[in-house]
Each structure stands twice: as C-alpha cells, then as structure tokens.
Write an enzyme that holds these catalytic residues in place. Sequence first.
Site: not given
Ligand SMILES: [Zn+2]
Length: 360
Positions: A171, A207, A209, A297, A336
């Site tokens: 990010h 990922d 995200h 994740d 996570y």
């Molecule tokens: Zn993520």
Amino acid sequence: MASAIPLVWSDDHRLHDPAAEIWVGVRTPAAEVPERADAIRRAVTAAGAEVVPAASHDGTALEAVHDSALLAFLASAWRDWEAAGLPEDPGQDRVVPYIFPHPGLMDGLEPFLPAAAWARPGAFCFDTMTLIGPGTWEAARAAADVALTAAELVAGGRRAAYACCRPPGHHATRGAYGGSCYLNNAAIAAQRLRELGAARVGIVDVDAHHGNGAQSIFWERSDVFTGSVHVDPAAGWFPHFLGGAAERGAGAGAGANVNVPLPPGADDRDWLRGVGELLETARSHGVEALVLALGVDAAGGDPESPLEVTAGGFREAGRLVGRLGAPVVVVQEGGYDLASIGGLVLATLEGIDEGGGRNA
Ligand SMILES: [Zn+2]
C-alpha cells in the site's frame, strides 16, 4: 515435498510491533504482528527451505522508488515524536496523524511541511491505522533488505526466491505510507530486477487488498507491468478510494496496469481466473522476471477480507506462476490468520515448484 525455494530472512522484523491500529478513532489490537513472519518461517522451513540471511543495502534502492522526503520522515518520525514529549502528554505511545493536507483543504496550494511533530505525520500517512513506534524504521529497512536480497538471488540465476518480510509494503506509494505498509518492498524488488538486467518486470499482487502502491509508483512506466486481483474496494474494502478495473496506467504506462476487483465472497474459481488473467497480461508485456506480491489474506477464514480462497487455490496460483517460466521473487504482503498463514504460503511456494519454478 521440500520447498526448493530459499527463504530470505531478517530477525529485525520483530523491532516493529505496532501493538494497535486507530480505526474509526478507536484503538484496536494490531493485526500486523511479529508472530506473522515467525509463523510463516516455521511452516516453510519445516518443509525444508534453505534460510538465506538478508544482506544490508544502503539507501540507493529505496530512493529509486520513494521520495526522499518520505524516507527522511520515516527515519526520524519516532525520535521526533518522542522528543516532542507526546508519549507522556497526551499519552500517545505511537506516531499517529490527526490532520491531513486533504485536496479540499489545500485547493491546489502546496502544503507546508508542518513544524509540529504531531502535525507532520499527516503529510506522509494516508490513514490512522499505520502506527510508527521505536524500531518501525529499522524493521521497514530490514524488510526492504529481505526483498532486495531475494531479487539479487533471482537476478543471480535462482529460478525463485521468497522474501519472508514484514512490515508489508504494497500500500506504500512513492510519497506516502499507510495500510500497515511503510516501504514498498515489492516495488523496490522490481526496480532492482530492472537495474540488474531484466528489461521488463511484472508485479502481480494477489493480496486480498488492492496493490495501490505499485500501481501508483509505476503508473507512467511501460517497463514494469503491475496487476492486482483483490476484493472490490468500491464494495466497502480498503483502500476504498481506488483499485477499479478502469485504472490502466497513463502516458508510457498506458495499458501496463490491470486491476481485477472481485465481489466479496469470491472463491477459488473467480480468484484463479483473475490470477490467470494477470499472468497472461504480464506474459503479453514480455516480462523477463516477476515479483509475486503474496498476501494470503484472500483465504477463507482470514479476519481481514471476505474472499474465500482455499489452500488448494493458493497452490494452483503458485503453479500458474511457475508455468509463466520467468524467474520469480515472492514478496510477503498480508495474511493475518496466524493458524493458517504458514501453510498457505507453503502451498503457494510448492505450487511454484510444481509449475516449473523449481531451482535447477
Ligand atoms: Zn491485504
């Protein structure tokens, strides 16, 4: 089956222990904890992976990807916060922003770099959940060293290397940090692969995200293809404001960014179709080396995303990556659920081996 892919490592990741996130103004327990990397390392080395210690690098490779102002801020942020007395009054033991130079505030004006240690974080951080404490900078530097060492192994002839790093990076943009990320390890690795001889490099981010950082850093470049498959930010997921399919790059980079947003609840079939599409596009761009930004994740059961990918899905994604035929640097991003992340990473690495990425 023993993984033939070496695991690159630094103990210094443990220096970063954010302890908390500030989410909707509330202090909640951190999800990005030191135990993550330790759990992954245990699973991957139990399967026989060789551990390679990270070599330390000077700042040159970071400056190739990040603004010097961001690097200078990160290097001194904790020290400045402590010197300003903020851990005692008002009692905040981590660096956290409270005001941001929002475009609606500045209306086109160039913001000052704030003199106040409590205002300065907002110039560089785009959320409130990415805290800086003692050791954050040292750990972020070590994570970049891990990614750089993995890139150098691959540039030196290994078919694949795994950077078992944290804090994650995908990010982080050229000039800003956030999303539990400080330095963009995958982008730093990709840039290093370019410098070491690969004419075109791809970053494929799986990922859960959106990989907004690499998208932004390489937005106008044709020599680094960027692709991300992720839960649709427009459906209510971080980073909320970008990550749509219409974002394709600009200038020389037009067409060299691909986003595949998936609806919440998407499973192996849809996710693997997205991974396959990104890899095919990377192939059509002629990439000579690949960076796999591996967040796990997207797995069903992960507390941070609504995707429902299985361990078998991650193994199959690894096979697709291995079949691409390009050498691959795997860089750890999110994931996570401490009970399952090690097995998910191992399944992906074994898939890469099975698909053809096995070291000769
Ligand atoms: Zn993520």
